[in-house]
Motif scaffolding. Structure first.
Motif, mmCIF file in Angstrom:
data_model
loop_
_atom_site.group_PDB
_atom_site.id
_atom_site.type_symbol
_atom_site.label_atom_id
_atom_site.label_comp_id
_atom_site.label_asym_id
_atom_site.label_seq_id
_atom_site.Cartn_x
_atom_site.Cartn_y
_atom_site.Cartn_z
ATOM 1 N N PHE A 187 0.795 -1.183 -0.172
ATOM 2 C CA PHE A 187 -0.041 0.164 0.018
ATOM 3 C C PHE A 187 0.826 1.326 -0.034
ATOM 4 O O PHE A 187 0.526 2.219 -0.583
ATOM 5 N N ASP A 188 1.926 1.394 0.823
ATOM 6 C CA ASP A 188 2.816 2.429 0.961
ATOM 7 C C ASP A 188 3.789 2.681 -0.109
ATOM 8 O O ASP A 188 4.280 3.716 -0.416
ATOM 9 N N LYS A 189 4.327 1.742 -0.630
ATOM 10 C CA LYS A 189 5.440 1.732 -1.528
ATOM 11 C C LYS A 189 4.936 1.523 -3.170
ATOM 12 O O LYS A 189 4.998 2.190 -3.943
ATOM 13 N N VAL A 190 4.270 0.298 -3.302
ATOM 14 C CA VAL A 190 4.035 -0.069 -4.794
ATOM 15 C C VAL A 190 2.716 1.126 -4.913
ATOM 16 O O VAL A 190 2.973 1.569 -6.269
ATOM 17 N N LEU A 191 1.845 1.203 -4.336
ATOM 18 C CA LEU A 191 0.651 2.106 -4.967
ATOM 19 C C LEU A 191 0.936 3.402 -4.970
ATOM 20 O O LEU A 191 0.231 4.066 -5.656
ATOM 21 N N GLU A 192 1.964 3.900 -4.138
ATOM 22 C CA GLU A 192 2.336 5.241 -4.053
ATOM 23 C C GLU A 192 3.440 5.496 -4.975
ATOM 24 O O GLU A 192 3.898 6.712 -5.018
#
Length: 167
Positions: free
Chosen positions: A56-61
């Protein structure tokens, strides 16, 4: 100058209840039940919450930056074609696809990946594009159950329980 629309996933993360990751023959599905994430088909592993947080915090951002190609015929060169790419599919409560991305590894640049969008609501030109990502995130898209989950820890006996056992 990168804007919010350059972020890979621009929807509401709270809408995501199912995550599918597929790479070649390997695939994994992670589902949210109430507030807890679980690995579909596995009742022996508990989810490693930090793995979900990383997604959620790295891939999607991650930001999609430079367009590397605008030709479908080049997808294979960037490992973002259907067979060589790593697929990430995000589904909502009604099983609607709210995000679909195909990631590819760069053979020469370990700091970035390539990504192609597969959302039906994008225009046809955007769907042909191969973007470079602002950082490398493909290693978070692992299809191994033991990457996402771990065996539950044995419950530890507290001192009262130990006393009652007469140990």
């Amino acid at each position: 100058n990168l804007t919010k629309k350059d972020v890979l996933f621009s929807g509401k993360k709270s809408d995501i209840v199912k995550i599918l990751i597929q790479s070649g023959e390997n695939a994994i599905q992670i589902e949210k039940q109430d507030t807890t994430w679980n690995i579909a088909g596995s009742d022996t592993l508990v989810i490693r919450q930090n793995r979900v947080d990383d997604l959620f915090d790295k891939v999607l951002e991650v930001k999609r930056t430079t367009i590397r190609s605008k030709k479908e015929s080049n997808w294979i060169n960037y490992s973002v074609d259907d067979s060589t790419g790593t697929h990430l599919v995000l589904l909502d409560i009604s099983d609607n696809t709210i995000g679909y991305y195909v990631f590819g590894r760069s053979k020469s640049d370990w700091a970035h990946n390539f990504v192609r969008l597969r959302n039906e609501n994008e225009n046809k030109d955007v769907l042909k594009n191969v973007y470079e990502t602002s950082e490398s995130v493909i290693h978070y898209l692992n299809t191994s159950e033991t990457y996402w989950g771990e065996k539950p820890k044995e419950p530890e006996l507290n001192s009262t329980e130990i006393d009652s056992l007469g140990v």
